[in-house]
Design an enzyme around this catalytic site. Structure first.
Site, PDB file in Angstrom:
ATOM      1  N   ARG A  28       0.828  -1.212   0.000  1.00 26.27           N
ATOM      2  CA  ARG A  28       0.000   0.000   0.000  1.00 26.27           C
ATOM      3  C   ARG A  28       0.859   1.256   0.000  1.00 26.27           C
ATOM      4  O   ARG A  28       0.342   2.368   0.210  1.00 26.27           O
ATOM      5  CB  ARG A  28      -0.930  -0.009   1.224  1.00 26.27           C
ATOM      6  CG  ARG A  28      -2.039  -1.045   1.091  1.00 26.27           C
ATOM      7  CD  ARG A  28      -2.961  -1.067   2.297  1.00 26.27           C
ATOM      8  NE  ARG A  28      -4.052  -2.022   2.086  1.00 26.27           N
ATOM      9  CZ  ARG A  28      -4.837  -2.475   3.050  1.00 26.27           C
ATOM     10  NH1 ARG A  28      -4.660  -2.062   4.292  1.00 26.27           N
ATOM     11  NH2 ARG A  28      -5.787  -3.343   2.783  1.00 26.27           N
ATOM     12  N   GLU A  40      -1.308  -9.221  -5.013  1.00 24.30           N
ATOM     13  CA  GLU A  40      -2.565  -9.953  -5.176  1.00 24.30           C
ATOM     14  C   GLU A  40      -2.329 -11.428  -5.495  1.00 24.30           C
ATOM     15  O   GLU A  40      -3.059 -12.296  -5.034  1.00 24.30           O
ATOM     16  CB  GLU A  40      -3.440  -9.298  -6.246  1.00 24.30           C
ATOM     17  CG  GLU A  40      -4.022  -7.948  -5.826  1.00 24.30           C
ATOM     18  CD  GLU A  40      -4.859  -8.007  -4.555  1.00 24.30           C
ATOM     19  OE1 GLU A  40      -5.334  -9.101  -4.191  1.00 24.30           O
ATOM     20  OE2 GLU A  40      -5.025  -6.958  -3.899  1.00 24.30           O
ATOM     21  N   GLN A  45      -5.082 -17.318  -1.455  1.00 23.34           N
ATOM     22  CA  GLN A  45      -5.019 -18.463  -0.540  1.00 23.34           C
ATOM     23  C   GLN A  45      -4.013 -18.296   0.583  1.00 23.34           C
ATOM     24  O   GLN A  45      -3.631 -19.272   1.214  1.00 23.34           O
ATOM     25  CB  GLN A  45      -4.662 -19.760  -1.282  1.00 23.34           C
ATOM     26  CG  GLN A  45      -5.386 -19.984  -2.564  1.00 23.34           C
ATOM     27  CD  GLN A  45      -6.815 -20.320  -2.332  1.00 23.34           C
ATOM     28  OE1 GLN A  45      -7.133 -21.364  -1.799  1.00 23.34           O
ATOM     29  NE2 GLN A  45      -7.700 -19.437  -2.700  1.00 23.34           N
ATOM     30  N   THR A  46      -3.537 -17.109   0.801  1.00 22.84           N
ATOM     31  CA  THR A  46      -2.425 -16.950   1.730  1.00 22.84           C
ATOM     32  C   THR A  46      -2.647 -15.722   2.615  1.00 22.84           C
ATOM     33  O   THR A  46      -3.047 -14.673   2.126  1.00 22.84           O
ATOM     34  CB  THR A  46      -1.105 -16.804   0.946  1.00 22.84           C
ATOM     35  OG1 THR A  46      -1.063 -17.801  -0.084  1.00 22.84           O
ATOM     36  CG2 THR A  46       0.091 -16.993   1.851  1.00 22.84           C
ATOM     37  N   TYR A 123     -11.163 -12.401  -9.665  1.00 26.76           N
ATOM     38  CA  TYR A 123     -10.840 -11.627  -8.462  1.00 26.76           C
ATOM     39  C   TYR A 123      -9.638 -10.725  -8.690  1.00 26.76           C
ATOM     40  O   TYR A 123      -9.674  -9.520  -8.419  1.00 26.76           O
ATOM     41  CB  TYR A 123     -10.576 -12.531  -7.241  1.00 26.76           C
ATOM     42  CG  TYR A 123      -9.851 -11.760  -6.179  1.00 26.76           C
ATOM     43  CD1 TYR A 123     -10.535 -10.822  -5.400  1.00 26.76           C
ATOM     44  CD2 TYR A 123      -8.457 -11.853  -6.020  1.00 26.76           C
ATOM     45  CE1 TYR A 123      -9.868 -10.034  -4.481  1.00 26.76           C
ATOM     46  CE2 TYR A 123      -7.784 -11.073  -5.112  1.00 26.76           C
ATOM     47  CZ  TYR A 123      -8.492 -10.160  -4.337  1.00 26.76           C
ATOM     48  OH  TYR A 123      -7.818  -9.368  -3.455  1.00 26.76           O
ATOM     49  N   ASP A 141     -13.350 -11.760  -3.110  1.00 21.82           N
ATOM     50  CA  ASP A 141     -12.636 -12.896  -2.555  1.00 21.82           C
ATOM     51  C   ASP A 141     -13.474 -13.499  -1.421  1.00 21.82           C
ATOM     52  O   ASP A 141     -14.639 -13.141  -1.254  1.00 21.82           O
ATOM     53  CB  ASP A 141     -11.236 -12.479  -2.073  1.00 21.82           C
ATOM     54  CG  ASP A 141     -11.299 -11.629  -0.813  1.00 21.82           C
ATOM     55  OD1 ASP A 141     -12.392 -11.137  -0.465  1.00 21.82           O
ATOM     56  OD2 ASP A 141     -10.247 -11.460  -0.161  1.00 21.82           O
ATOM     57  N   CYS A 211     -26.736  -4.545   9.618  1.00 20.65           N
ATOM     58  CA  CYS A 211     -26.319  -5.871   9.159  1.00 20.65           C
ATOM     59  C   CYS A 211     -27.454  -6.863   9.382  1.00 20.65           C
ATOM     60  O   CYS A 211     -27.848  -7.138  10.520  1.00 20.65           O
ATOM     61  CB  CYS A 211     -25.062  -6.332   9.913  1.00 20.65           C
ATOM     62  SG  CYS A 211     -24.568  -8.037   9.525  1.00 20.65           S
TER      63      CYS A 211
END
Length: 405
Positions: A28, A40, A45-46, A123, A141, A211
DNA sequence: AAAACGGGGCT
DNA sequence: AGCCCAGTTTT
């Protein structure tokens, strides 16, 4: 309140919250599309904490698209060592080469072009387009599916591909004007820090008051997700073959095939056991399994034309992939002149020089063919220092470190 | 639509 | 020790 107001509330509050609390992550630092792209891919998966050190090292070694495109493939794989899903690294470099060749080394500000790069799916293309170029594309995601499933009380199974498509449509409709990058990151940040899978922290959540899941007390029941099948078990015997003479102090390793599991990574030689022998490994003490040691030594003789002598049991190791559970037994072996104790045991067990029993399953047959197809040319003697150069999956790295400890 | 494809963290 | 996390490509 009307549905549109509930959506506006969500977008506005979430964006404001993110701009106050967003984490200071290495990717960032700026909006360099290459930096975003690399992050990305690594984050697929990490977890963030796992990625950070890899990302920093990767960016210092391959600071630009061109640097990555021109690097040797092994070096890229080595920098990915331990991160898993190694095709990500090979696809990323293929993508870098495409950007270098077709777009002059500049990541194009164009959805179709970005989406066409290897390893970039729906994604990741959305993430790159929104974060690097601030284009109003969805980046859905697992975090986003969880957050939106809860906020809007969606009961579709998020394991189904069609569900992601539906949530993408919803996600686009939520993007505030001119704030696609921050909003998409806000969605993921909320999922990572607040709206967590197990026990979401609703009280500090910026959008709790509207929510739907929370309002109906169902926040821990959502999202709906079918569970994965357990990994199938595979029993394998492996050998640490110690060299002598020219090869003194070195051991025998081999490179895996171009495609498939752990593609192109290096490993200690091993052999998939057919189901009947697997029971032997599971039920019998390591030292009484001359037959298993004999099998791996025969496989190596056939692959390398060297006489391999199993000497002793070294260790057992379990390794669980997402779809396979490897139960491995490692034997120490050498190229000695005399027969080892284990071989004697095998002989007394009534096994002669016959090749390994015929394949009992299609899986075993396929593995045997793959092994044979790559045989002989891929083996190599390495010393301790070669561990710094060749890429090994973690399971073998651990064994090597244990051996050379 | 389902399977292949790693590895680590949490409880 | 068992459960969870989940993007892209291939089948």
């Amino acid at each position: 309140m009307e549905q549109n107001d509930i959506k506006t509330f969500f977008s506005t509050e979430l964006l404001g919250w993110y701009r106050l609390i967003k984490r200071d992550l290495p990717w960032r630092m700026n909006r360099d599309p290459y930096r975003v792209w690399v992050s990305e891919i690594m984050l697929q998966q990490t977890r963030v904490d796992t990625v950070i050190p890899y990302y920093n090292q990767f960016m210092s070694r391959f600071p630009t698209v061109t640097a990555l495109a021109e690097a040797p493939e092994t070096e890229v794989l080595k920098s990915w060592e331990g991160l898993g899903y190694y095709s990500r690294a090979r696809n990323l470099q293929a993508g870098a080469r495409e950007v270098k060749e077709r777009y002059g080394g500049i990541v194009p500000d164009d959805k179709a072009s970005v989406a066409g790069l290897k390893g970039v799916g729906p994604y990741t293309s959305g993430a790159i387009m929104s974060i690097a170029f601030n284009r109003p594309e969805p980046a859905v995601d697992g975090n986003v599916m969880r957050v939106l499933s809860r906020y809007f009380c969606l009961e579709d199974d998020i394991a189904k591909p069609s569900t992601r498509v539906g949530i993408e449509k919803l996600a686009v409709s939520l993007i505030p004007e001119g704030a696609a990058g921050d909003f998409n990151q806000a969605l993921m940040e909320l999922g990572a820090l607040v709206c967590t899978p197990k026990s979401p922290s609703c009280l500090p959540c910026p959008v709790m008051e509207h929510c739907a899941a929370r309002l109906s007390g169902r926040e821990t029941e959502l999202p709906i997700k079918t569970k994965a099948k357990p990994p199938r078990a595979e029993f394998r015997t492996a050998a640490i073959v110690m060299g002598s003479g020219e090869q003194e102090g070195k051991i025998l390793v081999r490179q895996r095939p171009e495609t498939g599991l752990l593609a192109q990574m290096w490993e200690l030689p091993h052999l998939l056991l057919p189901p009947d022998k697997a029971k032997l490994l599971a039920d019998t003490a390591p030292k009484e399994q001359g037959e298993l040691a004999e099998m791996i030594s025969r496989m190596l003789e056939s692959d390398t034309s060297m006489l391999i002598r199993p000497r002793s049991w070294f260790t057992d190791a379990d390794h669980i992939f997402s779809h396979i559970h490897w139960k491995m037994r490692f034997y120490l072996a050498d190229l000695g002149e005399e027969a080892g104790a284990l071989e004697a045991a095998a002989a007394s067990a009534g096994k002669g020089n016959a090749l390994v029993a015929a394949e009992s399953t299609a899986e075993y047959a396929a593995d045997a063919r793959a092994g044979q197809a790559e045989a002989s040319s891929i083996y190599r003697w390495i010393g301790k220092e070669d561990m710094e150069t060749l890429p090994f999956p973690n399971l073998f790295l651990r064994i090597l470190k244990q051996f050379w400890a």
